[in-house]
Motif scaffolding. Structure first.
Motif, mmCIF file in Angstrom:
data_model
loop_
_atom_site.group_PDB
_atom_site.id
_atom_site.type_symbol
_atom_site.label_atom_id
_atom_site.label_comp_id
_atom_site.label_asym_id
_atom_site.label_seq_id
_atom_site.Cartn_x
_atom_site.Cartn_y
_atom_site.Cartn_z
ATOM 1 N N GLY A 1 38.898 38.623 27.691
ATOM 2 C CA GLY A 1 37.487 38.238 27.769
ATOM 3 C C GLY A 1 36.910 38.397 29.157
ATOM 4 O O GLY A 1 35.798 38.923 29.326
ATOM 5 N N THR A 2 37.682 37.965 30.179
ATOM 6 C CA THR A 2 37.192 38.089 31.563
ATOM 7 C C THR A 2 37.031 39.546 31.966
ATOM 8 O O THR A 2 36.045 39.920 32.609
ATOM 9 C CB THR A 2 38.167 37.376 32.525
ATOM 10 O OG1 THR A 2 38.296 36.004 32.153
ATOM 11 C CG2 THR A 2 37.673 37.466 33.950
ATOM 12 N N SER A 3 37.996 40.391 31.571
ATOM 13 C CA SER A 3 37.903 41.823 31.911
ATOM 14 C C SER A 3 36.684 42.463 31.264
ATOM 15 O O SER A 3 35.954 43.233 31.914
ATOM 16 C CB SER A 3 39.175 42.544 31.456
ATOM 17 O OG SER A 3 40.316 41.997 32.081
ATOM 18 N N LEU A 4 36.447 42.147 29.984
ATOM 19 C CA LEU A 4 35.285 42.712 29.308
ATOM 20 C C LEU A 4 33.984 42.232 29.943
ATOM 21 O O LEU A 4 33.035 43.011 30.130
ATOM 22 C CB LEU A 4 35.316 42.338 27.818
ATOM 23 C CG LEU A 4 36.439 42.997 26.986
ATOM 24 C CD1 LEU A 4 36.416 42.464 25.560
ATOM 25 C CD2 LEU A 4 36.287 44.510 26.984
ATOM 26 N N ILE A 5 33.948 40.940 30.293
ATOM 27 C CA ILE A 5 32.722 40.410 30.907
ATOM 28 C C ILE A 5 32.491 41.041 32.272
ATOM 29 O O ILE A 5 31.349 41.403 32.616
ATOM 30 C CB ILE A 5 32.808 38.876 31.018
ATOM 31 C CG1 ILE A 5 32.787 38.243 29.619
ATOM 32 C CG2 ILE A 5 31.646 38.329 31.840
ATOM 33 C CD1 ILE A 5 33.000 36.746 29.620
ATOM 34 N N ILE A 6 33.569 41.186 33.063
ATOM 35 C CA ILE A 6 33.405 41.794 34.394
ATOM 36 C C ILE A 6 32.939 43.240 34.263
ATOM 37 O O ILE A 6 32.067 43.698 35.025
ATOM 38 C CB ILE A 6 34.729 41.705 35.179
ATOM 39 C CG1 ILE A 6 35.032 40.254 35.539
ATOM 40 C CG2 ILE A 6 34.663 42.556 36.440
ATOM 41 C CD1 ILE A 6 36.366 40.059 36.233
#
Length: 467
Positions: free
Chosen positions: A178-183
């Motif tokens: 999730g963090t990678s996609l958001i970044i």
């Protein structure tokens, strides 16, 4: 410039968002993990409370043991000879000396017994015969067993740790994805938004450059007219000495203003790419000879010697096979006029910052000298031409070096006043040099030391010609 600014804005926006997300993800992980551990401890405490109430304790009235108690294992627990699942809660009962009385575990845990009502995480080796040796992680609570306030033994309750590790491992995977996609999304959006944000600045800058170009162009004709009229007036007779001096001052200031307007117009055209350099093979050795010859009179008037040193070219062949590219000695792809202007500015600065022969006795060079060196370099099988302009003049303070290429930047006037023809400059010479070098995809470096001298190094990729 604008692409660099846009890239920096997007990077900063993405970096700040990434830091916030990482802090949030770390907080979420810590909160979930502590909640799971708390839930396991609540379960263990509940089991301890229930089991402690069900333990049967017998009184011992034997001689020598007045009013003593012991745990009745047979009455308290059923036989536990069957194989147990790994995910169940295990019980262990110990007497006062720490001896194991009863356990639901197939293999006793080789752990010391101590009272721990807050819960502890332990690691034990699995040494069951016939099974692969592995490490087990357990969450344990050890509670005292008493009768009427008299300590009888200990009860240790163990819970498998996988009920904490499995959810937290899944949470780490989910948070990472999730963090990678958001970044990645924020980086894309940040690039798009920074482009929108910089558009007004870019438009204003383009208008300013256009205004500078238009104003410089419009000023050239009036300045030329003033200069012509002043020269005509100076040629008329008779003139009073005061009038002649005033007219000469006007002519000198007009020439200075004309140079400033030419420099501004050149930089405006460079910035706006109105006049792109017309690239063609340029023999750099011949160009330097011509430029030095043009500046030799100005240098001679101060007793300064201009020395050109050309290092013999290397016998370099780039490529393989019959169609190798043979390097033409000292030739680059460039614009002759702009390169002449580049080296003229460098020589003018070197001459201006070098004291005349009569004032130069305390410096290193005697008589004063400016050395121009042209040589060929080889970097990773690619040939370059390097030109160094070295003077032994008053030098430049180290604090001023980072700002030398800023437009209208002037070194301390108290120092420039000691060098002729420098204090009257516009502060655009080195900015023009940097602009020309950049338009030729070259490299520019400057080194200087006060009262020792200055060395300016310009490097260009060498052009190639077919054999």
């Amino acid at each position: 410039m604008f692409q660099t600014t846009r890239r920096r804005l997007a990077i900063w926006y993405t970096t700040v968002t990434a830091i916030v997300l990482l802090v949030f993800a770390s907080g979420m992980y810590i909160y979930v993990r502590s909640t799971l551990i708390e839930r396991v401890d609540d379960t263990l405490n509940h089991v301890v409370e229930v089991v402690t109430r069900s333990i049967a304790i017998d009184r011992i009235d034997a001689p020598g043991f007045p009013s003593q108690f012991q745990i009745n294992v047979a009455a308290s627990f059923q036989d536990n000879s069957n194989r147990l699942d790994d995910d169940r809660i295990d019980l262990e009962v110990f007497n006062l000396s720490g001896k194991l009385l009863w356990s639901t575990l197939r293999e006793p845990l080789n752990l010391p017994v101590w009272i721990d009502l807050d819960g502890a995480t332990v690691r034990v080796q699995n040494d069951i015969p016939g099974e692969r040796q592995s490490q087990r992680i357990l969450r344990q609570i050890t509670a005292p067993v008493d009768k009427n306030g008299v300590l009888v033994g200990f009860l240790r309750v163990s819970h498998p740790w996988f009920e904490v590790t499995k959810p937290t491992e899944l949470l780490i995977v989910d948070l990472t994805i999730g963090t990678s996609l958001i970044i990645a999304s924020v980086a894309t959006i940040g690039w798009f938004l920074s482009g929108i944000a910089i558009e007004p600045v870019k438009a204003s800058y383009q208008q300013l450059k256009q205004f500078t170009a238009d104003a410089s162009h419009e000023l050239r004709n009036p300045i030329a007219t003033i200069q012509t009229n002043v020269q005509v007036a100076l040629g008329e007779e008779p003139l009073l000495p005061a009038q002649r001096q005033q007219l000469q001052t006007i002519e000198r200031l007009t020439r200075r203003l004309g140079r400033l307007v030419d420099d501004l117009l050149f930089l405006a055209r460079q910035d706006s790419s109105i006049a792109a350099p017309e690239l063609s093979p340029v023999p750099l050795d011949a160009l330097l000879m011509e430029t030095i010859e043009e500046q030799r009179l100005a240098a001679a008037s101060k007793g300064i010697e201009l020395v050109l040193e050309i290092v013999d070219p290397l016998p370099i062949t780039v490529g393989q096979g019959e169609e190798d590219d043979r390097l033409e000695a000292f030739s680059i792809d460039g614009d002759w006029d702009r390169l002449v202007r580049l080296f003229t500015n460098l020589l003018t600065n070197a001459i201006g910052y070098t004291l005349p022969a009569t004032d130069n006795c305390h410096l290193n060079a005697s008589p004063p000298q400016i050395k121009i060196e042209l040589q060929q370099l080889l970097r990773q099988n690619t040939a370059y031409l390097q030109v160094q302009v070295r003077d032994w003049g008053i030098g430049i303070p180290e604090t001023a070096l980072p700002y030398l290429f800023d437009r209208f930047y002037r070194v301390d006037l108290a120092r420039t006043a000691t060098a002729s023809d420098v204090s009257s400059g516009s502060g655009l010479g080195l900015a023009i040099v940097q602009s020309i070098v950049a338009s030729h995809q070259g490299e520019l470096a400057i080194e200087s030391q006060v009262d020792v001298g200055t060395t300016v190094t310009v490097t260009f990729k060498q052009s190639q010609t077919q054999k």
